[in-house]
Design a protein around this motif. Sequence first.
Motif, PDB file in Angstrom:
ATOM      1  N   UNK A 191       0.834  -1.209   0.000  1.00  0.00           N
ATOM      2  CA  UNK A 191       0.000   0.000   0.000  1.00  0.00           C
ATOM      3  C   UNK A 191       0.872   1.263   0.000  1.00  0.00           C
ATOM      4  N   UNK A 192       1.901   1.250   0.830  1.00  0.00           N
ATOM      5  CA  UNK A 192       2.862   2.328   0.792  1.00  0.00           C
ATOM      6  C   UNK A 192       2.363   3.630   1.388  1.00  0.00           C
ATOM      7  N   UNK A 193       2.950   4.714   0.933  1.00  0.00           N
ATOM      8  CA  UNK A 193       2.599   6.048   1.424  1.00  0.00           C
ATOM      9  C   UNK A 193       2.532   7.001   0.228  1.00  0.00           C
ATOM     10  N   UNK A 194       1.954   8.172   0.495  1.00  0.00           N
ATOM     11  CA  UNK A 194       1.790   9.158  -0.572  1.00  0.00           C
ATOM     12  C   UNK A 194       2.522  10.434  -0.177  1.00  0.00           C
ATOM     13  N   UNK A 195       3.293  10.988  -1.119  1.00  0.00           N
ATOM     14  CA  UNK A 195       3.940  12.290  -0.903  1.00  0.00           C
ATOM     15  C   UNK A 195       3.168  13.329  -1.702  1.00  0.00           C
ATOM     16  N   UNK A 196       2.764  14.393  -1.035  1.00  0.00           N
ATOM     17  CA  UNK A 196       2.074  15.501  -1.707  1.00  0.00           C
ATOM     18  C   UNK A 196       3.080  16.618  -1.929  1.00  0.00           C
ATOM     19  N   UNK A 197       3.230  17.021  -3.186  1.00  0.00           N
ATOM     20  CA  UNK A 197       4.247  18.020  -3.538  1.00  0.00           C
ATOM     21  C   UNK A 197       3.620  19.405  -3.715  1.00  0.00           C
ATOM     22  N   UNK A 198       4.303  20.453  -3.246  1.00  0.00           N
ATOM     23  CA  UNK A 198       3.851  21.803  -3.580  1.00  0.00           C
ATOM     24  C   UNK A 198       4.119  22.092  -5.056  1.00  0.00           C
ATOM     25  N   UNK A 199       3.382  23.034  -5.594  1.00  0.00           N
ATOM     26  CA  UNK A 199       3.494  23.327  -7.020  1.00  0.00           C
ATOM     27  C   UNK A 199       4.909  23.610  -7.462  1.00  0.00           C
ATOM     28  N   UNK A 200       5.666  24.291  -6.621  1.00  0.00           N
ATOM     29  CA  UNK A 200       7.011  24.703  -7.024  1.00  0.00           C
ATOM     30  C   UNK A 200       7.943  23.510  -7.233  1.00  0.00           C
ATOM     31  N   UNK A 201       7.642  22.372  -6.629  1.00  0.00           N
ATOM     32  CA  UNK A 201       8.506  21.201  -6.771  1.00  0.00           C
ATOM     33  C   UNK A 201       8.037  20.236  -7.852  1.00  0.00           C
ATOM     34  N   UNK A 202       6.842  20.429  -8.373  1.00  0.00           N
ATOM     35  CA  UNK A 202       6.310  19.445  -9.327  1.00  0.00           C
ATOM     36  C   UNK A 202       7.154  19.305 -10.597  1.00  0.00           C
ATOM     37  N   UNK A 203       7.769  20.393 -11.081  1.00  0.00           N
ATOM     38  CA  UNK A 203       8.635  20.208 -12.255  1.00  0.00           C
ATOM     39  C   UNK A 203       9.786  19.230 -12.006  1.00  0.00           C
ATOM     40  N   UNK A 204      10.167  19.051 -10.755  1.00  0.00           N
ATOM     41  CA  UNK A 204      11.268  18.127 -10.446  1.00  0.00           C
ATOM     42  C   UNK A 204      10.785  16.679 -10.440  1.00  0.00           C
ATOM     43  N   UNK A 205       9.479  16.449 -10.569  1.00  0.00           N
ATOM     44  CA  UNK A 205       8.932  15.090 -10.583  1.00  0.00           C
ATOM     45  C   UNK A 205       8.004  14.935 -11.783  1.00  0.00           C
ATOM     46  N   UNK A 206       8.432  15.441 -12.918  1.00  0.00           N
ATOM     47  CA  UNK A 206       7.687  15.314 -14.186  1.00  0.00           C
ATOM     48  C   UNK A 206       6.267  15.853 -14.061  1.00  0.00           C
ATOM     49  N   UNK A 207       6.070  16.838 -13.204  1.00  0.00           N
ATOM     50  CA  UNK A 207       4.771  17.486 -13.105  1.00  0.00           C
ATOM     51  C   UNK A 207       3.803  16.844 -12.123  1.00  0.00           C
ATOM     52  N   UNK A 208       4.201  15.756 -11.480  1.00  0.00           N
ATOM     53  CA  UNK A 208       3.283  15.057 -10.573  1.00  0.00           C
ATOM     54  C   UNK A 208       3.031  15.874  -9.312  1.00  0.00           C
ATOM     55  N   UNK A 209       1.792  15.834  -8.823  1.00  0.00           N
ATOM     56  CA  UNK A 209       1.477  16.506  -7.573  1.00  0.00           C
ATOM     57  C   UNK A 209       1.504  15.526  -6.402  1.00  0.00           C
ATOM     58  N   UNK A 210       1.395  14.230  -6.678  1.00  0.00           N
ATOM     59  CA  UNK A 210       1.480  13.221  -5.625  1.00  0.00           C
ATOM     60  C   UNK A 210       2.308  12.044  -6.127  1.00  0.00           C
ATOM     61  N   UNK A 211       3.120  11.544  -5.245  1.00  0.00           N
ATOM     62  CA  UNK A 211       4.004  10.430  -5.577  1.00  0.00           C
ATOM     63  C   UNK A 211       3.690   9.272  -4.638  1.00  0.00           C
ATOM     64  N   UNK A 212       3.619   8.105  -5.175  1.00  0.00           N
ATOM     65  CA  UNK A 212       3.393   6.930  -4.336  1.00  0.00           C
ATOM     66  C   UNK A 212       4.726   6.233  -4.109  1.00  0.00           C
ATOM     67  N   UNK A 213       5.013   5.985  -2.843  1.00  0.00           N
ATOM     68  CA  UNK A 213       6.270   5.315  -2.493  1.00  0.00           C
ATOM     69  C   UNK A 213       5.941   4.082  -1.652  1.00  0.00           C
ATOM     70  N   UNK A 214       6.926   3.224  -1.510  1.00  0.00           N
ATOM     71  CA  UNK A 214       6.655   1.965  -0.823  1.00  0.00           C
ATOM     72  C   UNK A 214       6.734   2.097   0.697  1.00  0.00           C
TER      73      UNK A 214
END
Lengths: 359, 92
Positions: B1-24
């Motif tokens: 199931x993992x966890x979710x990272x919520x990114x502020x807008x200013x950081x989304x370009x560093x993650x290909x535009x994603x606003x939320x990242x799923x990690x293990x």
Amino acid sequence: MTRLVAIGTEKGLFLATHDGGGWHVSPLHFAVKSVYAVAIDTRGDTPRILAGASSAHWGPSVAISSDLGKSWAEPDDPAIVFPADTGAALERVWQLAPGPAGRPEVVYAGTEPSALFRSEDAGRSFSLVRGLWDHPHRPTWEPGGGGQAIHTVLPDPRDDARVVVAMSTGGVYRTADGGGSWTPGNTGIRAVHVPDPFPEYGQCVHKVARDGAEPDRFYAQVHHGVYRSDDGAASWTSIADPLPGDFGFPIVAHPSKPGVIYNFPMIADMDRYPVDHRCRVYRSRDAGASWEPLSDGLPTEPFYPSVLRDAMCVDAGEPAGVYFGSKSGEVFASLDEGDSWSRVAAHLPAVLCVRAAVI
Amino acid sequence: MGAVILLPGVLRPEAAGASRLEVTAPGTVRGVLAEVAARWPRLAKRLRDERGELRRYVNLYVDGEECRRVKGLDTPVPEGAEIQIIPSVAGG
């Protein structure tokens, strides 16, 4: 002839161009990042702009533009990283300096904390210069008011193995073997903040410039003093007496005329205002033996802001351009070697660095 | 199931535009950031310096608790956790 001026400020970078019809200032690059270091590298086929932009939140980085600021490239892995065994982390880049003309792949960076990095791939990646980092003096270098940083890097135009660096409250150091060993070069520079007035090192050197025509001659603006070295930055003699104040930050040398230098004197370290509260650049044509105030075209009303150590520069135009920016966000240019001045930009954030080139 | 990272807008370009990242979510903030470094290296460099320390003005909340007020990088990240990255308000 087009002149390009890169203006690094506390909150972004601006690029100003002049092609004979007046100044055009670009919109903001690197919003809300402090740009302490910028270089315009004209050694290749096309000019390249290197910018050290630091975000208070997200850290420092070095970006490169090969299309005059239309786009910027920044590698996935940061260009400047302290090796793990140093236990240090990059705070910011204070200086980006192209190497000798014959080595266009070589670029140097001076950083906070005080370290020198060298790039062999035109600034895309850098390696720590271990000889300086491992110098036995380094643990005793003290941070100045602005931090502990190498703010001056002067590669020798004749010899890639020779470099002079300087830092506040550390002083001047020189290498002649490509960075393997470093010798302090502070003989004759007075220190005012320690009991010994002439220590081997530790002087608060604000900026050093290399003479544009005589590479073994240098000029230094120090916390309390202005000096000249005629022996490759080994020993120094004062050239401050004719000036109205011996405090200040920048000192720059004409790119090709021997002995022609510029600075922006202030009253004293406890009275950090331009002399007489007037906006004046001082020029010497005789390597500091005499100085003349330059004010034609500069503001005539009382002027209080500082001009910081990297906020003055020259270009290699004919005649040479001279530029400076203030903490009040104004930038001035002289396209006739200081005789007359005009305003390039106003109402910018505080200006941290200015670099110019003919492109 | 993992966890979710919520990114502020200013950081989304560093993650290909994603606003939320799923990690293990392998147990701690340190582990989560190691996974971020492996999968989104540009983002990781914005969050931590080369010593691996969280940058001073980067605040990382695990289910609403800022990690510095728990155990720093050793703060537990439970299954299903929501990790918010919020920059400090500072400067002028």
